[in-house]
Design an enzyme around this catalytic site. Structure first.
Site, mmCIF file in Angstrom:
data_model
loop_
_atom_site.group_PDB
_atom_site.id
_atom_site.type_symbol
_atom_site.label_atom_id
_atom_site.label_comp_id
_atom_site.label_asym_id
_atom_site.label_seq_id
_atom_site.Cartn_x
_atom_site.Cartn_y
_atom_site.Cartn_z
ATOM 1 N N ASP A 146 35.137 49.688 36.627
ATOM 2 C CA ASP A 146 34.513 50.992 36.815
ATOM 3 C C ASP A 146 33.001 50.846 36.971
ATOM 4 O O ASP A 146 32.420 49.853 36.494
ATOM 5 C CB ASP A 146 34.789 51.891 35.608
ATOM 6 C CG ASP A 146 36.262 52.214 35.454
ATOM 7 O OD1 ASP A 146 36.954 52.297 36.480
ATOM 8 O OD2 ASP A 146 36.704 52.384 34.300
ATOM 9 N N TYR A 198 38.083 42.280 26.920
ATOM 10 C CA TYR A 198 36.988 43.240 27.034
ATOM 11 C C TYR A 198 36.317 43.469 25.675
ATOM 12 O O TYR A 198 36.956 43.363 24.627
ATOM 13 C CB TYR A 198 37.497 44.596 27.528
ATOM 14 C CG TYR A 198 38.121 44.591 28.905
ATOM 15 C CD1 TYR A 198 37.366 44.876 30.039
ATOM 16 C CD2 TYR A 198 39.478 44.317 29.066
ATOM 17 C CE1 TYR A 198 37.935 44.880 31.295
ATOM 18 C CE2 TYR A 198 40.063 44.320 30.321
ATOM 19 C CZ TYR A 198 39.289 44.597 31.435
ATOM 20 O OH TYR A 198 39.870 44.590 32.680
ATOM 21 N N TYR A 235 44.459 49.918 31.563
ATOM 22 C CA TYR A 235 43.276 50.765 31.723
ATOM 23 C C TYR A 235 42.654 50.976 30.345
ATOM 24 O O TYR A 235 43.232 51.660 29.487
ATOM 25 C CB TYR A 235 43.641 52.111 32.361
ATOM 26 C CG TYR A 235 43.809 52.028 33.857
ATOM 27 C CD1 TYR A 235 42.739 52.273 34.716
ATOM 28 C CD2 TYR A 235 45.031 51.668 34.415
ATOM 29 C CE1 TYR A 235 42.883 52.171 36.095
ATOM 30 C CE2 TYR A 235 45.188 51.563 35.783
ATOM 31 C CZ TYR A 235 44.113 51.812 36.626
ATOM 32 O OH TYR A 235 44.255 51.706 37.985
ATOM 33 N N LEU A 288 31.502 49.236 28.338
ATOM 34 C CA LEU A 288 32.639 48.353 28.570
ATOM 35 C C LEU A 288 32.167 47.094 29.283
ATOM 36 O O LEU A 288 31.455 47.172 30.286
ATOM 37 C CB LEU A 288 33.692 49.061 29.424
ATOM 38 C CG LEU A 288 34.963 48.273 29.768
ATOM 39 C CD1 LEU A 288 35.746 47.941 28.511
ATOM 40 C CD2 LEU A 288 35.834 49.060 30.737
#
Length: 312
Positions: free
Chosen positions: A46, A74, A177, A198
């Protein structure tokens, strides 16, 4: 001028995607810097996200799917008490709630969202419907039905919980996601949550140790270097080999004469301890990567996916 001509570039690079731009925008900047004819990225991030964005150039793009199927890790910071339209801080706050859960409820939530779970991706995602990304429908106020996805969260590690903010390290399967995971976690806790930061820290076996930034690449593009074409030699020296996306596969070396037949798409008789597996095939004398082969139960090497050029 001649130095603006696009080049045949082949190899692999790990870019530290900056915050605030899309993965495709990042790719286009990289292609412009390298003057590359063909390149693609693996695993969309993103605009809000930073971190590892693998870039495959030229012949390396043939093997990008294998990396796309890899696990990912992540580091995420989420804000509790607020739900947003996009499940992250780029969206509009649509609901505010009091944070009132107890530590035991948080522990239960972390257990519930670890292992095989299902997700319904956000409308603000790159999943396509009739060839159009969902986020384009969402921007027009259109909500479409989305299929449930089954993903695996291998690790949901709480790092810090202070005030309205909570931090995690997440190890997950492909197709996860993170925004949806955080949103669902917030709903389970009864207060709502959205992603505020993120960073992708690992893709398959690749960590942040070999990341390069766009600003660093731009330092090679001074006028004198471009005039002498030195910049392209220096930039290309940063690239990893074509077969890097599949370097988890075992290697098989074949002779020069065998490689001639292999490059023509012909089967090779080859005794090996490897069975029922894809392999990286290299010419023994020059250590040249020829492509992927497949060995079944018999002692036969079948061409599977070949490169069109043959370089180290």
């Amino acid at each position: 001028m001649f130095f603006y001509k696009k080049r045949n570039v082949n190899g692999f690079l790990l870019i530290d995607k900056p915050k605030g731009i899309s993965s495709n925008n990042t790719l286009q900047q990289i292609k412009t810097i390298f003057r590359a004819k063909k390149a693609g990225y693996v695993g969309t991030l993103d605009p809000l996200a930073t971190g590892i964005l693998p870039i495959c150039f030229g012949e390396s793009t043939k093997f990008s799917d294998y990396l796309n199927n890899s696990d990912k890790e992540y580091y995420v910071i989420a804000k509790l008490g607020e739900s947003t339209s996009t499940f992250d801080s780029d969206g509009v706050i649509i609901k505010k709630r009091i944070i009132s859960f107890k530590s035991i409820q948080l522990d239960n939530a972390l257990k519930k969202f670890t292992g095989v779970i299902n997700q319904v991706p956000s409308m603000y995602s790159a999943i396509k419907h009739n060839g159009i990304p969902l986020y384009r429908y969402a921007r027009q106020g259109i909500t479409l039905s989305r299929q449930i996805r089954y993903i695996t969260i291998y690790k949901l590690e709480l790092i810090k919980f202070q005030g309205d903010f909570i931090e995690f390290n997440i190890h997950c399967s492909k197709g996860t996601y993170i925004r949806t995971l955080i949103h669902d976690l917030g709903e389970y806790l009864g207060c709502g949550a959205h992603v505020v930061s993120l960073r992708r820290t690992q893709v398959g076996i690749f960590t942040s140790s070999k990341l390069v930034t766009i600003s660093y690449l731009n330092t090679f593009l001074n006028k004198e270097n471009i005039k002498k074409l030195i910049c392209f030699k220096e930039l290309d020296s940063l690239l990893m080999p074509i077969d890097t996306p599949v370097n988890f596969l075992p290697k098989i070396y074949i002779s020069k004469s065998q490689s001639c037949n292999f490059k023509l798409g012909q089967k090779i008789i080859l005794k090996s301890n490897i069975k029922n597996s894809l392999v990286r095939v290299l010419e023994k004398e020059k250590k040249i990567f020829l492509g992927l082969g497949k060995i079944n139960t018999e002692d036969v090497l079948n061409p599977y996916r070949l490169v069109s050029i043959f370089t180290n």
